[in-house]
Design a protein around this motif. Structure first.
Motif, PDB file in Angstrom:
ATOM      1  N   LEU A 253       0.828  -1.203   0.000  1.00 26.23           N
ATOM      2  CA  LEU A 253       0.000   0.000   0.000  1.00 26.23           C
ATOM      3  C   LEU A 253       0.868   1.261   0.000  1.00 26.23           C
ATOM      4  O   LEU A 253       0.571   2.238  -0.697  1.00 26.23           O
ATOM      5  CB  LEU A 253      -0.921  -0.008   1.224  1.00 26.23           C
ATOM      6  N   GLU A 254       1.950   1.234   0.769  1.00 24.84           N
ATOM      7  CA  GLU A 254       2.829   2.410   0.855  1.00 24.84           C
ATOM      8  C   GLU A 254       3.413   2.751  -0.510  1.00 24.84           C
ATOM      9  O   GLU A 254       3.465   3.929  -0.907  1.00 24.84           O
ATOM     10  CB  GLU A 254       3.949   2.158   1.871  1.00 24.84           C
ATOM     11  N   ARG A 255       3.831   1.726  -1.250  1.00 26.08           N
ATOM     12  CA  ARG A 255       4.412   1.982  -2.569  1.00 26.08           C
ATOM     13  C   ARG A 255       3.341   2.501  -3.535  1.00 26.08           C
ATOM     14  O   ARG A 255       3.600   3.417  -4.324  1.00 26.08           O
ATOM     15  CB  ARG A 255       5.043   0.713  -3.134  1.00 26.08           C
ATOM     16  N   ALA A 256       2.151   1.928  -3.473  1.00 25.14           N
ATOM     17  CA  ALA A 256       1.074   2.369  -4.362  1.00 25.14           C
ATOM     18  C   ALA A 256       0.733   3.835  -4.117  1.00 25.14           C
ATOM     19  O   ALA A 256       0.517   4.601  -5.067  1.00 25.14           O
ATOM     20  CB  ALA A 256      -0.157   1.490  -4.148  1.00 25.14           C
ATOM     21  N   ILE A 257       0.702   4.233  -2.850  1.00 20.38           N
ATOM     22  CA  ILE A 257       0.410   5.631  -2.527  1.00 20.38           C
ATOM     23  C   ILE A 257       1.474   6.549  -3.105  1.00 20.38           C
ATOM     24  O   ILE A 257       1.173   7.604  -3.689  1.00 20.38           O
ATOM     25  CB  ILE A 257       0.296   5.813  -0.996  1.00 20.38           C
ATOM     26  N   ALA A 258       2.743   6.152  -2.990  1.00 23.78           N
ATOM     27  CA  ALA A 258       3.838   6.973  -3.509  1.00 23.78           C
ATOM     28  C   ALA A 258       3.777   7.098  -5.034  1.00 23.78           C
ATOM     29  O   ALA A 258       4.005   8.181  -5.596  1.00 23.78           O
ATOM     30  CB  ALA A 258       5.171   6.378  -3.080  1.00 23.78           C
ATOM     31  N   LEU A 259       3.432   6.007  -5.719  1.00 21.57           N
ATOM     32  CA  LEU A 259       3.398   6.020  -7.176  1.00 21.57           C
ATOM     33  C   LEU A 259       2.182   6.762  -7.737  1.00 21.57           C
ATOM     34  O   LEU A 259       2.240   7.318  -8.834  1.00 21.57           O
ATOM     35  CB  LEU A 259       3.407   4.583  -7.710  1.00 21.57           C
ATOM     36  N   LEU A 260       1.092   6.765  -7.002  1.00 20.79           N
ATOM     37  CA  LEU A 260      -0.152   7.365  -7.500  1.00 20.79           C
ATOM     38  C   LEU A 260      -0.362   8.802  -7.033  1.00 20.79           C
ATOM     39  O   LEU A 260      -1.445   9.367  -7.231  1.00 20.79           O
ATOM     40  CB  LEU A 260      -1.358   6.510  -7.067  1.00 20.79           C
TER      41      LEU A 260
END
Length: 365
Positions: A342-349
């Motif tokens: 989830l943390e990576r998805a938030i950073a990418l989006l």
């Protein structure tokens, strides 16, 4: 093979049965043998089926008032004792069938306990079969007037209360312990699968426990990139065929790709709840729903699977991480997640508007 001897018992011998004294140890031996056999056959360590097996193992001796169960149900045992020789009708396959029929009828009304109820006739059958190793044997095929004895040499048959029975009791207790141990590990098949590292059995362990516990993979193997040692304990996130998607808290890996395994076993760990949710984006801020999800499940491990169409794909910079599974990929204006944290998805989006649906896997402590 059972040796069958002609029946020479008559009604006049009924009185002899009253003099027959069944040692209390025999009841204990029957209980241990039935519990051990039921645990190994049904692959269970649950108290209910084992308890029913023990009850079933006592039922054959209701034909004598000197047995433990005969003393408890004296009117019934006295009635049977006056009409049938000891170890005849109540020690027969006919009696087992009658108990099985009653169990099936009980299972019709208690659907959730159908599996456990099987243990009652099973315990009876095991006890009857064990008595074929004694000096007297049993009328296993009643009303056929014949006695079934499993040992042809009379000197090698068990004597009630004798030293041989003590050995049988000890072995039965050992087998019961083994049955409980194997059942707690998923049964004999599962233990063999674990010890041999067979994937089908290991996948079954994960599928049976993933909704209630964290399941870990004990991996022996090496990294495919440089052939260095990759042995360790990894949390299983999911399965793809016979392969596993795992994490060590630092990255996400897939067996057969990033980690080449020589052996994999599983370990059911601490209690945890796994939930699967779907989040749909309709040309809206992609980060806001994910932040709400993060706040709703503090301390949880959350991973995304699925595809989203985004407005500014040129702004997405996916880092290259050696030895790790590609949890995010970009094709045109579509970003794909494959066990992306989830943390990576938030950073990418960040600052992206999205269209599409993603599956969210939430593992909460």
């Amino acid at each position: 093979m059972c040796q069958i001897t002609a029946d020479r018992f008559t009604k006049s011998q009924t009185g002899i049965n009253k003099l027959y004294s069944l040692q209390p140890m025999m009841s204990i031996t029957h209980a241990a043998i039935a519990a051990a056999g039921t645990s190994l056959i049904l692959g269970t360590a649950e108290p209910l089926p084992l308890g029913l097996a023990i009850i079933g193992s006592q039922l054959p001796d209701i034909d004598t008032t000197t047995s433990t169960i005969g003393k408890i149900f004296f009117p019934i045992s006295s009635w049977i004792e006056d009409r049938f020789p000891h170890r005849s009708i109540t020690h027969s396959l006919l009696a087992t069938a009658a108990i099985a029929l009653i169990s099936l009828l009980g299972g019709h009304f208690l659907l959730e306990q159908t599996f456990a109820l099987i243990a009652l006739p099973l315990g009876h059958l095991i006890a009857c079969f064990s008595d074929t190793f004694t000096k007297q044997g049993v009328q296993l095929f009643y009303p056929e007037p014949a006695w079934a004895i499993s040992v042809s040499n009379p000197r090698r048959r068990l004597k009630t209360g004798g030293a041989g029975e003590l050995w049988v009791l000890g072995i039965a207790i050992a087998l019961l312990s083994l049955g409980i141990y194997l059942a707690n590990g998923g049964g004999i098949t599962q233990k063999v699968s674990q010890n041999l590292g067979l994937r089908d059995g290991i996948v079954r362990v994960y599928n049976e426990n993933a909704s209630t516990n964290k399941v870990y993979a004990e991996i022996k193997g090496f990294w495919s990139s440089d052939r260095t040692n990759a042995d360790g304990k990894y949390l299983i996130l999911g399965t793809e065929g016979s392969e596993f998607v795992v994490t060590d808290g630092k990255g996400v890996y897939k067996t057969g790709e990033q980690i080449i395994t020589s052996k994999v076993t599983t370990d059911v760990g601490e209690a945890a709840r796994t939930e699967i949710k779907n989040i749909t984006f309709n040309d809206e801020d992609a980060v806001e729903p994910l932040l709400e999800l993060q706040q709703a499940y503090p301390g949880a491990e959350i991973y995304l699977n699925g595809e989203l169409a985004i407005d500014f794909p040129e702004d997405v910079k996916i880092p290259i991480e050696p030895d790790q599974m590609a949890t995010t990929s970009l094709t045109g204006s579509t970003i794909e997640f494959d066990y992306c944290s989830l943390e990576r998805a938030i950073a990418l989006l960040k600052e992206q508007y999205a269209v599409g649906t993603v599956e969210v896997r939430i593992v909460s402590p």
